[in-house]
Scaffold this active site. Structure first.
Site, PDB file in Angstrom:
ATOM      1  N   ARG A 118     -14.169   3.197  -2.382  1.00  0.00           N
ATOM      2  CA  ARG A 118     -14.916   2.167  -3.116  1.00  0.00           C
ATOM      3  C   ARG A 118     -14.404   1.936  -4.533  1.00  0.00           C
ATOM      4  O   ARG A 118     -14.764   0.938  -5.163  1.00  0.00           O
ATOM      5  CB  ARG A 118     -16.425   2.458  -3.127  1.00  0.00           C
ATOM      6  CG  ARG A 118     -17.056   2.434  -1.749  1.00  0.00           C
ATOM      7  CD  ARG A 118     -18.528   2.751  -1.795  1.00  0.00           C
ATOM      8  NE  ARG A 118     -19.315   1.687  -2.407  1.00  0.00           N
ATOM      9  CZ  ARG A 118     -20.614   1.790  -2.652  1.00  0.00           C
ATOM     10  NH1 ARG A 118     -21.266   2.913  -2.358  1.00  0.00           N
ATOM     11  NH2 ARG A 118     -21.269   0.782  -3.190  1.00  0.00           N
ATOM     12  N   ASP A 119     -13.603   2.846  -5.063  1.00  0.00           N
ATOM     13  CA  ASP A 119     -12.986   2.666  -6.388  1.00  0.00           C
ATOM     14  C   ASP A 119     -11.551   3.193  -6.329  1.00  0.00           C
ATOM     15  O   ASP A 119     -11.150   4.006  -7.157  1.00  0.00           O
ATOM     16  CB  ASP A 119     -13.778   3.409  -7.465  1.00  0.00           C
ATOM     17  CG  ASP A 119     -15.160   2.826  -7.682  1.00  0.00           C
ATOM     18  OD1 ASP A 119     -15.245   1.661  -8.123  1.00  0.00           O
ATOM     19  OD2 ASP A 119     -16.149   3.527  -7.407  1.00  0.00           O
ATOM     20  N   LEU A 120     -10.792   2.715  -5.367  1.00  0.00           N
ATOM     21  CA  LEU A 120      -9.478   3.297  -5.099  1.00  0.00           C
ATOM     22  C   LEU A 120      -8.406   2.689  -6.012  1.00  0.00           C
ATOM     23  O   LEU A 120      -7.446   2.070  -5.546  1.00  0.00           O
ATOM     24  CB  LEU A 120      -9.105   3.111  -3.627  1.00  0.00           C
ATOM     25  CG  LEU A 120      -8.006   4.031  -3.089  1.00  0.00           C
ATOM     26  CD1 LEU A 120      -8.411   5.487  -3.189  1.00  0.00           C
ATOM     27  CD2 LEU A 120      -7.657   3.685  -1.637  1.00  0.00           C
ATOM     28  N   TYR A 121      -8.576   2.900  -7.300  1.00  0.00           N
ATOM     29  CA  TYR A 121      -7.597   2.449  -8.288  1.00  0.00           C
ATOM     30  C   TYR A 121      -6.615   3.583  -8.564  1.00  0.00           C
ATOM     31  O   TYR A 121      -6.922   4.766  -8.341  1.00  0.00           O
ATOM     32  CB  TYR A 121      -8.302   2.034  -9.577  1.00  0.00           C
ATOM     33  CG  TYR A 121      -9.331   0.955  -9.373  1.00  0.00           C
ATOM     34  CD1 TYR A 121      -8.954  -0.373  -9.188  1.00  0.00           C
ATOM     35  CD2 TYR A 121     -10.693   1.263  -9.344  1.00  0.00           C
ATOM     36  CE1 TYR A 121      -9.905  -1.364  -8.993  1.00  0.00           C
ATOM     37  CE2 TYR A 121     -11.648   0.272  -9.145  1.00  0.00           C
ATOM     38  CZ  TYR A 121     -11.248  -1.034  -8.967  1.00  0.00           C
ATOM     39  OH  TYR A 121     -12.189  -2.019  -8.758  1.00  0.00           O
ATOM     40  N   HIS A 128      -7.356   6.989 -10.308  1.00  0.00           N
ATOM     41  CA  HIS A 128      -8.068   8.070  -9.647  1.00  0.00           C
ATOM     42  C   HIS A 128      -7.164   8.969  -8.817  1.00  0.00           C
ATOM     43  O   HIS A 128      -7.646   9.826  -8.070  1.00  0.00           O
ATOM     44  CB  HIS A 128      -9.205   7.499  -8.793  1.00  0.00           C
ATOM     45  CG  HIS A 128     -10.286   6.884  -9.618  1.00  0.00           C
ATOM     46  ND1 HIS A 128     -10.982   5.745  -9.228  1.00  0.00           N
ATOM     47  CD2 HIS A 128     -10.782   7.212 -10.842  1.00  0.00           C
ATOM     48  CE1 HIS A 128     -11.859   5.429 -10.167  1.00  0.00           C
ATOM     49  NE2 HIS A 128     -11.747   6.297 -11.155  1.00  0.00           N
TER      50      HIS A 128
END
Length: 267
Positions: A162-165, A168
């Site tokens: 959901r926040d696979l930037y 990370h």
């Protein structure tokens, strides 16, 4: 009530702390939003990261239900994600402590504490100068392959981040300094508190994860060939087959990434 402590954490504390003692911890603040705070603290010369949750409140729960989303109620989501990734062999944080108490879903108190990975720059940090000073071709390809393989393993096991930037994905500096073969490069995936785990990842969440990766790597000097290389490594087959079989998926990823790019920066 759930309450778990690793042997190392109890040793560094000097005993087994109570739930209240853990919830009273303080340290170097990294983030504080609403009823959740993330900070670093030191025990017995060893650094740890803590996320303390004081309940999300009924307003947040109702908002998620209206949006047809499952609310993240506390640290249990990250706790389960860490355990799942460890079981799958995906590099992530090492759990030091976890706890949750309460029966009211809006007022649950919980925490998750992990051993610090530092010094561990993120892929975003590492790639800041790539546009002007590119890395060697072999190192760049190793990073692309590792991110692609980790992402594919997540998705094939029903997990979406959901926040696979790229911020990370962390690289342990000590491991990188000792690296003799770039093909052995390892990255660690963090910030798992919004992870979703199912038997299969729905298409919209695949698109969201992959678009986040594409968007966050747009300005680091990658070429079209590099993006195609990611698709090939992610799918595990030939590029031609990947594009022929899932062209609509990759087109949706590109549209979503450019939509993120066009969003105004919040002040």
């Amino acid at each position: 009530m759930a309450f778990e402590l690793s042997k190392l954490f109890k040793k560094d504390w000097g005993s087994a702390p109570s739930f209240d003692q853990v919830m009273a911890l303080e340290g170097e603040m990294y983030r504080q939003v609403a009823r959740r705070k993330t900070f670093k603290f030191t025990l017995n010369g060893r650094d740890y990261f803590a996320k303390l949750h004081k309940g999300v409140g009924w307003a947040e729960i109702f908002k998620n239900f209206v949006l047809l989303r499952k609310p993240v109620l506390g640290a249990v989501n990250e706790y389960q994600a860490i355990n799942t990734l460890n079981r799958l062999g995906i590099k992530t944080m090492t759990l030091a402590a976890y706890g949750q108490r309460g029966s009211n879903p809006a007022e649950l108190e919980s925490f998750v504490i992990t051993e610090s990975l530092e010094p561990a720059p993120s892929l975003e940090d590492i790639s800041l100068t790539w546009a002007e000073s590119p890395p060697t071709a072999s190192l760049k390809r190793a990073f692309i392959k590792r991110v692609a393989l980790m992402s594919a393993q997540l998705h094939r096991n029903g997990i979406n981040h959901r926040d696979l930037y790229i911020c990370h994905f962390l690289l342990k500096q000590a491991e990188f300094d000792a690296l003799t073969d770039v093909n052995d490069l390892q990255l660690y995936l963090i910030d798992l508190h919004r992870v979703q785990i199912r038997t299969q990842v729905p298409r919209r969440w695949l698109v969201k994860d992959l678009a986040a990766l594409y968007f966050s790597s747009m300005d680091i000097g990658l070429t079209q060939r590099d993006f195609f290389r990611f698709i090939r490594d992610y799918t595990g087959g030939s590029l031609r087959a990947a594009l022929n079989e899932n062209r609509s998926l990759w087109q949706a990823v590109e549209r979503k990434a450019w939509a993120l790019k066009s969003k105004p920066i919040k002040g």
